[in-house]
Design an enzyme around this catalytic site. Structure first.
Site, PDB file in Angstrom:
ATOM      1  N   MET A  30       1.419  -1.684   0.076  1.00  0.00           N
ATOM      2  CA  MET A  30      -0.323   0.063   0.007  1.00  0.00           C
ATOM      3  C   MET A  30       0.820   1.410   0.035  1.00  0.00           C
ATOM      4  SD  MET A  30      -3.035   1.878   3.200  1.00  0.00           S
ATOM      5  CE  MET A  30      -2.145  -0.004   4.035  1.00  0.00           C
ATOM      6  N   PRO A  31       1.070   1.739  -1.334  1.00  0.00           N
ATOM      7  CA  PRO A  31       1.885   3.272  -0.827  1.00  0.00           C
ATOM      8  C   PRO A  31       1.234   4.248   0.034  1.00  0.00           C
ATOM      9  CG  PRO A  31       1.262   2.262  -3.824  1.00  0.00           C
ATOM     10  CD  PRO A  31       0.565   1.841  -2.311  1.00  0.00           C
TER      11      PRO A  31
END
Length: 61
Positions: free
Chosen positions: A1-2
């Site tokens: 998850m950026p």
């Protein structure tokens, strides 16, 4: 998850901040191939009294 953190001086309209969030999300999704639902953008607005350039707070310029 950026997770993308953006720091900027306070004072921009909410519509512009929303546009930045939208554009960053799209760019990261396209570049990394991440689903947009997994991308988090955190915008922190810094008061001009807390942002210095050349040793002087921006609020004094």
């Amino acid at each position: 998850m950026p997770i993308i953190n953006v720091q900027m001086m306070e004072g921009r309209p909410k519509e512009k901040i929303a546009e930045v969030i939208h554009n960053i999300t799209n760019t990261v999704s396209e570049t990394l191939g991440s689903p947009k639902e997994s991308i988090r953008v955190i915008v922190t607005e810094i008061p001009k009294t807390h942002w210095g350039i050349a040793g002087v707070p921006v609020s004094e310029k």
